[in-house]
Scaffold this motif. Structure first.
Motif, PDB file in Angstrom:
ATOM      1  N   VAL A   1       1.700  -5.717   1.975  1.00 17.39           N
ATOM      2  CA  VAL A   1       1.601  -5.622   0.690  1.00 17.39           C
ATOM      3  C   VAL A   1       2.560  -6.960   0.024  1.00 17.39           C
ATOM      4  N   GLN A   2       3.521  -7.402   0.646  1.00 13.16           N
ATOM      5  CA  GLN A   2       4.032  -8.756   0.037  1.00 13.16           C
ATOM      6  C   GLN A   2       3.192  -9.869   0.104  1.00 13.16           C
TER       7      GLN A   2
ATOM      8  N   GLY B   1      -0.308  -9.313  -0.311  1.00 13.02           N
ATOM      9  CA  GLY B   1      -0.945  -8.799  -1.337  1.00 13.02           C
ATOM     10  C   GLY B   1      -2.410  -9.316  -1.890  1.00 13.02           C
TER      11      GLY B   1
ATOM     12  N   THR C   1      -6.372  -2.536  -2.916  1.00 12.73           N
ATOM     13  CA  THR C   1      -5.851  -1.122  -2.811  1.00 12.73           C
ATOM     14  C   THR C   1      -5.543  -1.194  -1.203  1.00 12.73           C
ATOM     15  N   LEU C   2      -4.221  -0.556  -1.071  1.00 13.19           N
ATOM     16  CA  LEU C   2      -3.757  -0.452   0.402  1.00 13.19           C
ATOM     17  C   LEU C   2      -4.415   0.788   1.178  1.00 13.19           C
TER      18      LEU C   2
ATOM     19  N   ILE D   1      -2.266   4.570   4.389  1.00 13.66           N
ATOM     20  CA  ILE D   1      -0.924   4.300   4.664  1.00 13.66           C
ATOM     21  C   ILE D   1      -0.175   5.252   5.673  1.00 13.66           C
TER      22      ILE D   1
ATOM     23  N   ILE E   1       7.629   0.139   0.026  1.00 19.35           N
ATOM     24  CA  ILE E   1       6.084  -0.084   0.064  1.00 19.35           C
ATOM     25  C   ILE E   1       5.572   0.444  -1.326  1.00 19.35           C
TER      26      ILE E   1
ATOM     27  N   LEU F   1       3.934  -1.967  -4.318  1.00 15.49           N
ATOM     28  CA  LEU F   1       2.793  -1.909  -4.751  1.00 15.49           C
ATOM     29  C   LEU F   1       2.492  -1.579  -6.391  1.00 15.49           C
TER      30      LEU F   1
ATOM     31  N   LYS G   1       3.272  -4.942  -7.972  1.00 14.73           N
ATOM     32  CA  LYS G   1       2.280  -6.028  -7.678  1.00 14.73           C
ATOM     33  C   LYS G   1       1.019  -5.294  -8.401  1.00 14.73           C
TER      34      LYS G   1
ATOM     35  N   ILE H   1      -0.964  -3.333  -7.239  1.00 12.53           N
ATOM     36  CA  ILE H   1      -2.036  -2.851  -6.300  1.00 12.53           C
ATOM     37  C   ILE H   1      -2.045  -1.404  -6.012  1.00 12.53           C
TER      38      ILE H   1
ATOM     39  N   LEU I   1      -2.700   2.249  -4.579  1.00 11.72           N
ATOM     40  CA  LEU I   1      -2.665   3.183  -3.171  1.00 11.72           C
ATOM     41  C   LEU I   1      -4.131   4.016  -3.159  1.00 11.72           C
TER      42      LEU I   1
END
Length: 268
Positions: A143-144, A146, A150-151, A154, A181, A185, A188, A190, A192
């Motif tokens: 994620v850092q 990035g 989308t992640l 998880i 995390i 997210l 940033k 981003i 989930l």
């Protein structure tokens, strides 16, 4: 309720079964608003498996299907970028392969090691806590970095640790790492992903669980995507309605998909 599946695989993925046209036919039959074609690009095998060619083909197939199904099913061109930190140069090359609508970031195994799918956790039972600690640490590093929208899934290792090997895990032991995390997210911007594949698997729950999704919401997270992680046309959209209803129950006013890498709201 409109349903958009933000995580699907076609036959261009090494473990996918069907072409995008057939998937689109099934999506239309199920009444889906649309779906994103997010074929695998596992960076540690980028050169060996000629994944640049694979992903270009995936983009072509998605755009062709989008033109055929115009005004019937929205079809977006994406990619699941797996283990990008294993070779950042290859990951960044992959990001330049086309005009993606939608990039998923994912981690299927610890850096330099095999996918959790192949791990015999019975033999590594005593190492499960350290494996999970390392996994969430590497997920934070992902994620850092990035460079995705989308992640994905998880709690991916739970598919196997809990679902297949029935090894109990107290997820609260890793809550501080997970919260880091979630905070990152949100910071940033981003999304989930709520991955519904666990409903079709022995795990029997979504990734993340309702409790973890509730925690993301409590911390201020609102960017949420929902994906079936289907690898065949028959699974397209499976669990997306259940995921949307769960998100609505928690308090999310909407979930999102990405078009031209910009979030598009789907009201709940």
């Amino acid at each position: 309720m409109q349903l958009f599946d933000g995580h699907t695989h076609s036959g261009n993925s090494y473990d996918g079964e069907h072409d995008v046209i057939f998937i689109a036919e099934k999506a239309e039959a199920k009444g889906l608003l649309g779906f994103a074609v997010t074929d695998h690009c596992d960076v540690e095998r980028y050169q060996e498996d000629h994944l640049a060619q694979v992903i270009r083909q995936s983009i072509f197939d998605a755009k062709l299907a989008a033109s055929i199904f115009k005004d019937r099913v929205k079809i977006l061109a994406g990619m699941e970028l797996g283990q990008p930190l294993s070779c950042i140069a290859d990951a960044e090359n992959a990001l330049c392969l086309g005009n993606f609508d939608y990039v998923i970031g994912s981690l299927h195994g610890l850096n330099g090691q095999q996918d959790f799918y192949f791990v015999d956790f019975e033999k590594h039972r005593k190492e499960v806590p350290s494996i999970l600690e390392a996994y969430f640490h590497q997920l934070l590093e992902l994620v850092q970095w990035g460079k995705f929208n989308t992640l994905a899934h998880i709690t991916y290792p739970m598919r196997y640790i809990v679902g297949v090997y029935h090894i109990p895990v107290d997820i609260s032991f890793y809550q501080q790492q997970i919260d880091e995390i979630f905070h990152l997210l949100i910071e940033k911007e981003i999304a989930l992903e709520l991955n519904t594949s666990g409903l079709r698997q022995p795990l029997g729950e979504m990734l993340p669980s309702q409790e973890l999704l509730q925690r993301y919401y409590q911390l201020g997270g609102r960017l949420l995507t929902i994906g079936s992680d289907s690898h065949n046309a028959f699974d397209i959209g499976k669990g997306v309605r259940e995921g949307a209803l769960m998100a609505k129950k928690i308090g999310f006013p909407a979930y999102y998909y990405y078009e031209k890498k910009m979030p598009v709201e789907v009201s709940l």
